[in-house]
Design a protein around this motif. Structure first.
Motif, short mmCIF file in Angstrom:
data_model
loop_
_atom_site.label_atom_id
_atom_site.label_comp_id
_atom_site.label_asym_id
_atom_site.label_seq_id
_atom_site.Cartn_x
_atom_site.Cartn_y
_atom_site.Cartn_z
N UNK A 37 0.81 -1.21 0.00
CA UNK A 37 0.00 0.00 0.00
C UNK A 37 0.85 1.26 0.00
N UNK A 38 2.10 1.12 0.34
CA UNK A 38 2.99 2.27 0.36
C UNK A 38 3.22 2.76 1.77
N UNK A 39 4.22 3.58 1.94
CA UNK A 39 4.53 4.07 3.28
C UNK A 39 3.48 5.07 3.76
N UNK A 40 3.38 5.19 5.05
CA UNK A 40 2.48 6.19 5.61
C UNK A 40 1.21 5.58 6.14
N UNK A 41 0.43 6.37 6.84
CA UNK A 41 -0.81 5.87 7.43
C UNK A 41 -1.89 5.66 6.39
N UNK A 42 -2.89 4.88 6.76
CA UNK A 42 -4.04 4.63 5.89
C UNK A 42 -4.79 5.94 5.65
N UNK A 43 -5.30 6.18 4.44
CA UNK A 43 -6.08 7.39 4.21
C UNK A 43 -7.43 7.30 4.92
N UNK A 44 -7.86 8.42 5.45
CA UNK A 44 -9.14 8.49 6.16
C UNK A 44 -10.03 9.45 5.40
N UNK A 45 -11.28 9.05 5.08
CA UNK A 45 -12.16 9.97 4.35
C UNK A 45 -12.45 11.22 5.18
N UNK A 46 -12.52 12.34 4.50
CA UNK A 46 -12.81 13.61 5.16
C UNK A 46 -14.26 13.64 5.59
N UNK A 47 -14.53 14.18 6.77
CA UNK A 47 -15.93 14.26 7.20
C UNK A 47 -16.67 15.31 6.38
N UNK A 48 -17.86 14.94 5.91
CA UNK A 48 -18.69 15.86 5.14
C UNK A 48 -19.89 16.26 5.99
N UNK A 49 -20.23 17.55 5.99
CA UNK A 49 -21.37 17.98 6.79
C UNK A 49 -22.67 17.42 6.21
N UNK A 50 -23.60 17.14 7.10
CA UNK A 50 -24.90 16.64 6.67
C UNK A 50 -25.70 17.79 6.06
N UNK A 51 -26.41 17.50 4.98
CA UNK A 51 -27.32 18.47 4.37
C UNK A 51 -28.73 18.09 4.78
N UNK A 52 -29.48 19.05 5.22
CA UNK A 52 -30.86 18.80 5.65
C UNK A 52 -31.80 19.52 4.70
N UNK A 53 -32.79 18.78 4.21
CA UNK A 53 -33.75 19.39 3.29
C UNK A 53 -34.94 19.88 4.09
N UNK A 54 -35.34 21.12 3.82
CA UNK A 54 -36.47 21.71 4.53
C UNK A 54 -37.26 22.55 3.55
N UNK A 55 -38.44 22.10 3.22
CA UNK A 55 -39.32 22.87 2.34
C UNK A 55 -38.74 23.09 0.96
N UNK A 56 -38.04 22.09 0.39
CA UNK A 56 -37.49 22.23 -0.94
C UNK A 56 -36.13 22.90 -0.96
N UNK A 57 -35.66 23.40 0.18
CA UNK A 57 -34.36 24.05 0.24
C UNK A 57 -33.38 23.13 0.96
#
Length: 145
Positions: A37-57
């Motif tokens: 896999x190569x040197x270095x630590x395992x890649x960790x996915x970046x946290x993505x903020x949750x999107x909340x739908x409210x009234x079509x927005x």
């Protein structure tokens, strides 16, 4: 004096090369899966903020800062090309023929970019537009090219 400095530099290089060789050897004999896999630590996915739908927005706190930015919304009835000679002859009451047919949907532009089409409506003695078709982001991107 220069010979002593050169010897010291060569000793530093020799020590670094020996250390690298030891590291390569321990990696090769230790865990072959991690060396592939190569040197270095395992890649960790970046946290993505949750999107909340409210009234079509879609509500996202990071979008709050752009919600108050003003944009220009315009509705285009039609276009035509005219020679300057004919343009100078226009007077009050003149009729300019447009390329668009009666009954065709009007273009809705935001800052000059087509985002939707719609039909003209009358609301409390004011013109408005009822959106009949929203242009998808993929179609908008095609028109930019």
């Amino acid at each position: 004096m220069a010979a002593a400095t050169d010897d010291a530099v060569m000793d530093d290089w020799a020590a670094a090369m020996a250390e690298q060789a030891e590291t390569d050897q321990s990696t090769a004999s230790g865990n072959t899966a991690s060396s592939a896999a190569g040197p270095g630590p395992e890649p960790v996915p970046a946290p993505l903020p949750e999107l909340h739908e409210r009234g079509g927005e879609v509500q996202n706190p990071s979008l709050d800062m752009i919600l108050d930015i003003p944009v220009t919304v315009s509705v285009e009835l039609g276009r035509t090309k005219i020679q300057i000679r004919n343009l100078l002859q226009l007077a009050q009451g003149s009729v300019v023929e447009l390329e668009r047919l009666a009954g065709e949907p009007m273009d809705v532009l935001v800052n000059g970019y087509l985002i939707a089409q719609g039909e003209v409506v009358l609301v409390n003695d004011k013109f408005g537009i009822r959106l009949t078709d929203i242009i998808s982001p993929a179609e908008r991107a095609k028109k930019l090219r």
